[in-house]
Structure formats: structure tokens, C-alpha cells
Design a protein around this motif. Structure first.
Motif, mmCIF file in Angstrom:
data_model
loop_
_atom_site.group_PDB
_atom_site.id
_atom_site.type_symbol
_atom_site.label_atom_id
_atom_site.label_comp_id
_atom_site.label_asym_id
_atom_site.label_seq_id
_atom_site.Cartn_x
_atom_site.Cartn_y
_atom_site.Cartn_z
ATOM 1 N N GLY A 204 0.824 -1.206 0.000
ATOM 2 C CA GLY A 204 0.000 0.000 0.000
ATOM 3 C C GLY A 204 0.859 1.256 0.000
ATOM 4 N N THR A 205 0.212 2.394 0.101
ATOM 5 C CA THR A 205 0.920 3.671 0.083
ATOM 6 C C THR A 205 1.219 4.194 1.488
ATOM 7 O OG1 THR A 205 -1.200 4.858 -0.038
ATOM 8 C CG2 THR A 205 -0.092 4.325 -2.122
ATOM 9 N N ASP A 206 0.510 3.686 2.495
ATOM 10 C CA ASP A 206 0.717 4.156 3.865
ATOM 11 C C ASP A 206 1.924 3.475 4.496
ATOM 12 O OD1 ASP A 206 -1.538 5.750 3.670
ATOM 13 O OD2 ASP A 206 -2.867 4.196 4.480
ATOM 14 N N ASP A 207 2.627 4.213 5.344
ATOM 15 C CA ASP A 207 3.741 3.656 6.101
ATOM 16 C C ASP A 207 3.178 3.074 7.397
ATOM 17 O OD1 ASP A 207 6.022 3.118 7.617
ATOM 18 O OD2 ASP A 207 7.127 4.796 6.763
ATOM 19 N N VAL A 208 3.218 1.753 7.505
ATOM 20 C CA VAL A 208 2.583 1.086 8.641
ATOM 21 C C VAL A 208 3.615 0.514 9.608
ATOM 22 C CG1 VAL A 208 0.504 0.539 7.321
ATOM 23 C CG2 VAL A 208 2.415 -1.085 7.346
ATOM 24 N N ARG A 209 4.856 0.935 9.527
ATOM 25 C CA ARG A 209 5.896 0.340 10.368
ATOM 26 C C ARG A 209 5.620 0.502 11.855
ATOM 27 N NH1 ARG A 209 8.256 2.250 5.819
ATOM 28 N NH2 ARG A 209 9.813 0.964 4.765
ATOM 29 N N MET A 210 5.184 1.686 12.265
ATOM 30 C CA MET A 210 4.924 1.895 13.695
ATOM 31 C C MET A 210 3.765 1.026 14.163
ATOM 32 S SD MET A 210 5.539 5.989 14.278
ATOM 33 C CE MET A 210 4.360 6.482 13.014
ATOM 34 N N ALA A 211 2.730 0.912 13.347
ATOM 35 C CA ALA A 211 1.586 0.078 13.711
ATOM 36 C C ALA A 211 1.991 -1.384 13.802
ATOM 37 C CB ALA A 211 0.461 0.264 12.701
ATOM 38 N N LEU A 212 2.839 -1.832 12.863
ATOM 39 C CA LEU A 212 3.306 -3.220 12.908
ATOM 40 C C LEU A 212 4.143 -3.471 14.150
ATOM 41 C CD1 LEU A 212 4.352 -3.871 9.184
ATOM 42 C CD2 LEU A 212 2.371 -4.804 10.395
ATOM 43 N N GLY A 213 5.007 -2.508 14.499
ATOM 44 C CA GLY A 213 5.833 -2.663 15.689
ATOM 45 C C GLY A 213 5.004 -2.754 16.954
ATOM 46 N N GLN A 214 3.938 -1.964 17.031
ATOM 47 C CA GLN A 214 3.058 -2.023 18.192
ATOM 48 C C GLN A 214 2.286 -3.339 18.218
ATOM 49 O OE1 GLN A 214 -0.170 0.831 18.279
ATOM 50 N NE2 GLN A 214 -0.086 0.966 20.508
ATOM 51 N N GLU A 215 1.774 -3.749 17.074
ATOM 52 C CA GLU A 215 0.995 -4.981 16.974
ATOM 53 C C GLU A 215 1.825 -6.210 17.330
ATOM 54 O OE1 GLU A 215 -0.582 -7.565 13.213
ATOM 55 O OE2 GLU A 215 -1.109 -5.435 13.229
ATOM 56 N N ARG A 216 3.096 -6.195 16.943
ATOM 57 C CA ARG A 216 3.964 -7.354 17.169
ATOM 58 C C ARG A 216 4.700 -7.303 18.502
ATOM 59 N NH1 ARG A 216 6.474 -6.959 11.037
ATOM 60 N NH2 ARG A 216 4.645 -7.790 9.926
ATOM 61 N N GLY A 217 4.520 -6.222 19.254
ATOM 62 C CA GLY A 217 5.126 -6.120 20.569
ATOM 63 C C GLY A 217 6.584 -5.725 20.578
ATOM 64 N N GLY A 218 7.100 -5.215 19.459
ATOM 65 C CA GLY A 218 8.509 -4.845 19.396
ATOM 66 C C GLY A 218 8.771 -3.370 19.618
ATOM 67 N N ARG A 219 7.791 -2.517 19.279
ATOM 68 C CA ARG A 219 7.887 -1.066 19.498
ATOM 69 C C ARG A 219 6.529 -0.606 20.008
ATOM 70 N NH1 ARG A 219 9.265 2.006 14.382
ATOM 71 N NH2 ARG A 219 9.820 3.708 15.790
ATOM 72 N N LEU A 220 6.414 -0.511 21.303
ATOM 73 C CA LEU A 220 5.106 -0.263 21.914
ATOM 74 C C LEU A 220 4.743 1.211 21.990
ATOM 75 C CD1 LEU A 220 5.232 -2.878 24.821
ATOM 76 C CD2 LEU A 220 4.190 -3.109 22.550
ATOM 77 N N LEU A 221 5.715 2.103 21.919
ATOM 78 C CA LEU A 221 5.423 3.521 22.129
ATOM 79 C C LEU A 221 5.508 4.378 20.876
ATOM 80 C CD1 LEU A 221 7.154 4.206 25.568
ATOM 81 C CD2 LEU A 221 4.726 3.919 25.087
ATOM 82 N N GLN A 223 4.019 4.289 17.893
ATOM 83 C CA GLN A 223 2.708 4.653 17.350
ATOM 84 C C GLN A 223 1.937 5.581 18.285
ATOM 85 O OE1 GLN A 223 1.580 4.180 14.432
ATOM 86 N NE2 GLN A 223 -0.640 4.079 14.420
ATOM 87 N N PRO A 224 1.840 5.282 19.591
ATOM 88 C CA PRO A 224 1.130 6.213 20.487
ATOM 89 C C PRO A 224 1.764 7.598 20.550
ATOM 90 C CG PRO A 224 1.359 4.060 21.521
ATOM 91 C CD PRO A 224 2.187 4.033 20.277
ATOM 92 N N VAL A 225 3.099 7.659 20.527
ATOM 93 C CA VAL A 225 3.767 8.967 20.584
ATOM 94 C C VAL A 225 3.471 9.762 19.313
ATOM 95 C CG1 VAL A 225 6.014 10.105 20.522
ATOM 96 C CG2 VAL A 225 5.588 8.293 22.182
ATOM 97 N N ALA A 226 3.557 9.104 18.158
ATOM 98 C CA ALA A 226 3.259 9.785 16.898
ATOM 99 C C ALA A 226 1.819 10.275 16.869
ATOM 100 C CB ALA A 226 3.530 8.850 15.727
ATOM 101 N N GLN A 227 0.904 9.458 17.367
ATOM 102 C CA GLN A 227 -0.503 9.847 17.402
ATOM 103 C C GLN A 227 -0.717 11.035 18.339
ATOM 104 O OE1 GLN A 227 -2.893 8.761 15.521
ATOM 105 N NE2 GLN A 227 -4.536 9.943 16.490
ATOM 106 N N ALA A 228 -0.014 11.015 19.478
ATOM 107 C CA ALA A 228 -0.144 12.119 20.433
ATOM 108 C C ALA A 228 0.395 13.418 19.843
ATOM 109 C CB ALA A 228 0.598 11.775 21.725
ATOM 110 N N VAL A 229 1.489 13.330 19.100
ATOM 111 C CA VAL A 229 2.051 14.526 18.463
ATOM 112 C C VAL A 229 1.066 15.097 17.447
ATOM 113 C CG1 VAL A 229 3.857 15.342 16.906
ATOM 114 C CG2 VAL A 229 4.452 13.863 18.823
ATOM 115 N N ARG A 230 0.408 14.206 16.701
ATOM 116 C CA ARG A 230 -0.550 14.672 15.683
ATOM 117 C C ARG A 230 -1.789 15.310 16.310
ATOM 118 N NH1 ARG A 230 0.898 9.771 12.877
ATOM 119 N NH2 ARG A 230 -0.854 8.695 13.865
ATOM 120 N N THR A 231 -2.239 14.742 17.426
ATOM 121 C CA THR A 231 -3.509 15.195 17.988
ATOM 122 C C THR A 231 -3.355 16.108 19.199
ATOM 123 O OG1 THR A 231 -3.654 13.244 19.433
ATOM 124 C CG2 THR A 231 -4.605 13.059 17.213
ATOM 125 N N GLY A 232 -2.118 16.256 19.694
ATOM 126 C CA GLY A 232 -1.921 17.063 20.877
ATOM 127 C C GLY A 232 -2.348 16.368 22.152
#
Length: 238
Positions: A204-221, A223-232
Motif C-alpha cells: 500500500g501507500t501508507d507507512d505502517v511500520r509503527m503500527a506493525l511494531g506495536q501490533e507485534r510487541g517490538g515497538r510499543l510507544l 505509534q502512540p507517541v506519533a498519534q499524540a504529536v498529531r492530535t496534541g
């Protein structure tokens, strides 16, 4: 695995890949489609010459063959550590290569990275790791920084880093750990031609690396940090 053996398994429909000074370029047929091939071999370090050659091959594909998929074959020990390259600004050449990969993606090219031998340091970051999706063979060697070097830089004892690497994929090398972190989309075994065709079809065209890392338990923070930066918003500790 040599690049010739790899190409035979990846491209039963044929290819015209050529090697020159450890730089690979050409095209191949995948499910009736022409795919642009660039890459490296023999664990070559990425100096300014190869960085420019890869960037030129990508830009030529973008200009002359809009939308053509690109496959990056990765086998490198990282950026070349020479005084000459440092004085000429190897960091800028590596950044230019990364920007060319990003440009190709933005122009609608599916860019797939495949680590078939070694992938170390900046030579991996600005090629396979920045592709639309990156895969590896099971026997591949992948790391951004070895634990001894990490110990020297961080001043954390190597024994402590080795202990952390047992449970935390961020500190550990190997394709399985990069798969857990989301850096790899998958590890290919057996039918490589079918795996490549499927990857090109599903990318696909979206970069899903952070979501994959969270889903697989290898990078847990990440995706949440990126989401927090986007939404404040705020990140809750896990």
C-alpha cells in the motif's frame, strides 16, 4: 546467497541485471510486469559513488518509466568509513539517496526492499528500510549498530546491552527482531518469486511500520507517541 542465485529464484520470467563494481542495476519480469532492479553485493560499503549510482537509477526510473515498481536488493556493511568520503559529505549523498527513494514513492512507484545478505547502518536506512515495504531472507544479517559500538557510544556496559537484547528487539540484531519492531514486513522463505509477486500486489501507500511494531510487541510507544504529536494528546505509559 549470491545475487545471481537470488535473481534466478526471484525472476523465473527472466532478468537483465548487471553488476558493475558491486552495484546492481537492470530490470526483471514479475508476473508479466517489468520491475526496476537496483542493489549492491559483496557486502560493499556505500560510498559516494554507489550512493549516486543508486540515486540516478531511481531518478531515471521515475522520469522514464512512471509507476514502474522498484526492487532494492540489499547487501551492504553500511556507509563507507573513509576520510575522503567524510570530507566530501557522505551524509549528504546518503540523504540524497533517501530523498530519491521517497520521491519515487510519492510519485506512485511501489518500492520494495529485500535484504538477502547483510544490512548494516546507514547503507540500510537509506535504501531498504525507507522503501514502501522491506523484507529479508532468514539468513540475513541486519543491524544498525553492533552492541560493542553501541556500548562505546552510549557508555552503557556491553554486558548490560547484551542482557537487554535478550528481551528487547531494539538492542538485538537479526531479521526476527526487525520483524517484531515493524522494520520488516516479512521474512521470505521457499518460493521467493511468489513472495515478491505477492508483496508487489499487496503493498500500500501508507507507512505502517509503527503500527506493525506495536501490533507485534517490538515497538510499543512509537505509534502512540506519533498519534499524540498529531492530535496534541498524551501517551499513557505501558
Amino acid at each position: 546467497m549470491s545475487w545471481q542465485t537470488l535473481a534466478t529464484q526471484l525472476f523465473p520470467g527472466g532478468h537483465d541485471i548487471l553488476e558493475r563494481d558491486n552495484f546492481l542495476s537492470g530490470t526483471a519480469q514479475v508476473d508479466g510486469r517489468t520491475v526496476a532492479i537496483i542493489g549492491t553485493t559483496e557486502h560493499v560499503p556505500i560510498g559516494i559513488e554507489i550512493a549516486l549510482a543508486q540515486a540516478q537509477a531511481i531518478l531515471n526510473t521515475v522520469q522514464e518509466h512512471p509507476g514502474r515498481p522498484i526492487l532494492i536488493l540489499v547487501d551492504t556493511q553500511g556507509q563507507r568509513l573513509r576520510h575522503r568520503d567524510e570530507m566530501l559529505g557522505i551524509n549528504s549523498y546518503m540523504a540524497h539517496l533517501g530523498k530519491c527513494v521517497d520521491l519515487a514513492r510519492r510519485k506512485g512507484h511501489t518500492v520494495i526492499g529485500l535484504v538477502y545478505d547483510q544490512a548494516l547502518s546507514g547503507g540500510f536506512i537509506t535504501s531498504g528500510l525507507i522503501a514502501s515495504a522491506c523484507y529479508a531472507l532468514p539468513a540475513a544479517t541486519i543491524r544498525v549498530m553492533g552492541l560493542p559500538a553501541m556500548a562505546r557510544i552510549t557508555k552503557v556496559p556491553e554486558e548490560r546491552l547484551t542482557e537487554l537484547a535478550r528481551d528487547n528487539p531494539v538492542f538485538a540484531p537479526g531479521p526476527e527482531n526487525y520483524l517484531r519492531m515493524g522494520g520488516l514486513h516479512g521474512i521470505w522463505q521457499d518460493d521467493l518469486a511468489n513472495a515478491l509477486a505477492r508483496a508487489l500486489a499487496e503493498c500500500g501507500t501508507d507507512d505502517v511500520r509503527m503500527a506493525l511494531g506495536q501490533e507485534r510487541g517490538g515497538r510499543l510507544l512509537a505509534q502512540p507517541v506519533a498519534q499524540a504529536v498529531r492530535t496534541g494528546g498524551h501517551v499513557r505509559p505501558t
